[in-house]
Write an enzyme that holds these catalytic residues in place. Structure first.
Site, PDB file in Angstrom:
ATOM      1  N   HIS A 148       0.801  -1.227   0.000  1.00  0.00           N
ATOM      2  CA  HIS A 148       0.000   0.000   0.000  1.00  0.00           C
ATOM      3  C   HIS A 148       0.842   1.290   0.000  1.00  0.00           C
ATOM      4  CE1 HIS A 148      -3.533  -2.328   0.143  1.00  0.00           C
ATOM      5  NE2 HIS A 148      -3.680  -2.447   1.447  1.00  0.00           N
ATOM      6  N   HIS A 222      -9.488   2.520   0.740  1.00  0.00           N
ATOM      7  CA  HIS A 222      -9.426   1.390   1.674  1.00  0.00           C
ATOM      8  C   HIS A 222     -10.468   1.495   2.796  1.00  0.00           C
ATOM      9  CE1 HIS A 222      -7.672  -1.982   3.785  1.00  0.00           C
ATOM     10  NE2 HIS A 222      -6.655  -2.052   2.934  1.00  0.00           N
ATOM     11  N   GLU A 359     -11.768  -3.337  -2.540  1.00  0.00           N
ATOM     12  CA  GLU A 359     -10.851  -2.326  -3.072  1.00  0.00           C
ATOM     13  C   GLU A 359     -10.659  -2.530  -4.573  1.00  0.00           C
ATOM     14  OE1 GLU A 359      -7.229  -2.594  -0.499  1.00  0.00           O
ATOM     15  OE2 GLU A 359      -8.540  -4.014   0.542  1.00  0.00           O
TER      16      GLU A 359
END
Length: 394
Positions: A148, A222, A359
């Protein structure tokens, strides 16, 4: 004299009719103006102070509200959604996304609650990739892998915010410049994300990015959802549909093996809606590796085509969330690492599987896997993608 009197009467009635018609038109215009004013009165964007960073930077919170009463809270730290209140079947508005009510908790370790993710959503194996003959080394923050965007990804930067007030919908534009070399990525990346709260109760997230040097980009949002509105409850009874014939199996570190596997006859078949809990405890190597669902599905539908790709439904509250995107993949994560240590705003803690994520994105480890859709962005090109979360009551 009689003719004159008749003419006068006709003229009088004609004038009265015109006056009456004029009054009616004026009343219509007045009613229309009042209705427009009433709608605009409900379309609000409010700014408030959420907290102060260690370097004294003020973090703002923006509250967007549409004419139906749906309310969205976003903070400039990480572009995070802190709250999204939507109605249930009884008309009661409740927050359906996990988060905190103070900046201090967001500054501590947390599982990316409500955050914008970049430069690269999901994992890159061993924090390395090669582009145009050059090898780049990224921060590793998930065992041996990059996750991420790294240690200080887009979830931990301060975004510049600009409210956009429309006649029928409200929006918030967030911008950030990721400098060349940040977290190991090449090129200075200019990023714009727009949150739009529409009149039909959809949250649209639009992304745009440009670069001055070849780089890789994979942005996502997210948010952790729990459509019950009661975060003491788990999400196992939610009925989920994912429009995908295949998914990506992973290795022990949750990096895709490169195989694109058909969901037929596996616990990963969500083509027809089923509860999250139906197969999550099935004896299956992939579920064991992910400690539940933590995989990317290969979405059906044309490339770059905006289409419905998933849905989630909570029967008890009547809340249905439909997801539309132009992305090729979606990561479905079932809150497997929530362990009761993170505080809820109204007391208590977030327990195991009290939130799920859907996501939308390109595939994990795409920079290292040539058979996956490309995530390369070159100078002169513009990265654009859009995802919509629409809320319905049934």
């Amino acid at each position: 004299m009689k003719i004159l009197k008749t003419s006068f009467s006709c003229a009088f009635f004609l004038l009265m009719s015109i006056a009456t018609l004029s009054c009616k038109e004026t009343k219509k215009e007045h009613d229309s103006d009042q209705k427009e004013i009433a709608v605009k009165a409900h379309l609000t964007i409010e700014k408030s102070k959420f907290g102060v960073m260690p370097d004294s930077t003020i973090i703002d919170q923006f509250t967007l509200k549409n004419a139906n009463g749906v309310t969205l809270n976003v903070i400039t730290y990480g572009g995070r959604i802190t709250s999204l209140k939507v109605p249930n079947k009884n008309g009661t508005f409740e927050n359906v996304v996990l988060g905190f009510d103070n900046l201090e908790d967001y500054l501590k370790d947390n599982p990316f609650f409500g955050a914008l993710i970049g430069r690269f959503g999901n994992r890159i194996a061993k924090g390395k990739f090669t582009l145009n003959g050059n090898e780049y080394t990224l921060a590793t923050n998930d065992g041996p892998n990059h996750l991420h965007g790294g240690v200080d990804g887009f979830d931990r930067v301060v975004w510049t915010a600009e409210p956009i007030e429309g006649e029928e919908e409200s929006a918030l534009k967030l911008t950030y410049l990721s400098k060349d070399g940040e977290e190991g990525y090449p090129g200075s990346l200019k990023v714009t994300v727009v949150y739009t709260l529409t009149k039909d109760n959809a949250l649209e997230v639009s992304y745009k990015a440009t670069t001055d040097k070849a780089t890789v980009v994979n942005l996502t949002q997210h948010a952790y959802f729990n459509l019950t509105g009661d975060f003491t409850k788990d999400i196992l009874d939610h009925e989920v549909m994912i429009n995908a014939d295949a998914y990506l199996p992973v290795d022990a570190t949750l990096i895709p093996t490169g195989e694109i596997k058909n969901v037929e006859g596996t616990p990963f078949d969500f083509r027809k809606a089923k509860t999250i809990g139906k197969d999550i405890t099935t004896q299956n190597e992939q579920l064991t590796l992910g400690k539940g669902y933590d995989h990317c599905w290969v979405l059906n539908g044309g490339k770059d085509t905006m289409r419905q790709v998933a849905s989630a439904y909570d029967k008890a509250s009547g809340r249905l969330m439909e997801i539309y995107t132009d992305e090729p993949g979606i990561q479905f994560y079932t809150g497997n690492f929530l362990d009761g240590t993170l505080p809820m705003p109204e007391g208590g803690t977030y327990g195991h599987r009290t939130g799920f994520c859907l996501e939308t994105q390109h595939f994990p480890d795409a920079p290292n896997q040539k058979n996956f859709p490309s995530v390369v962005l070159n100078p002169g090109e513009t990265y654009t993608t859009k995802t919509s979360f629409k809320f319905i009551v049934k």
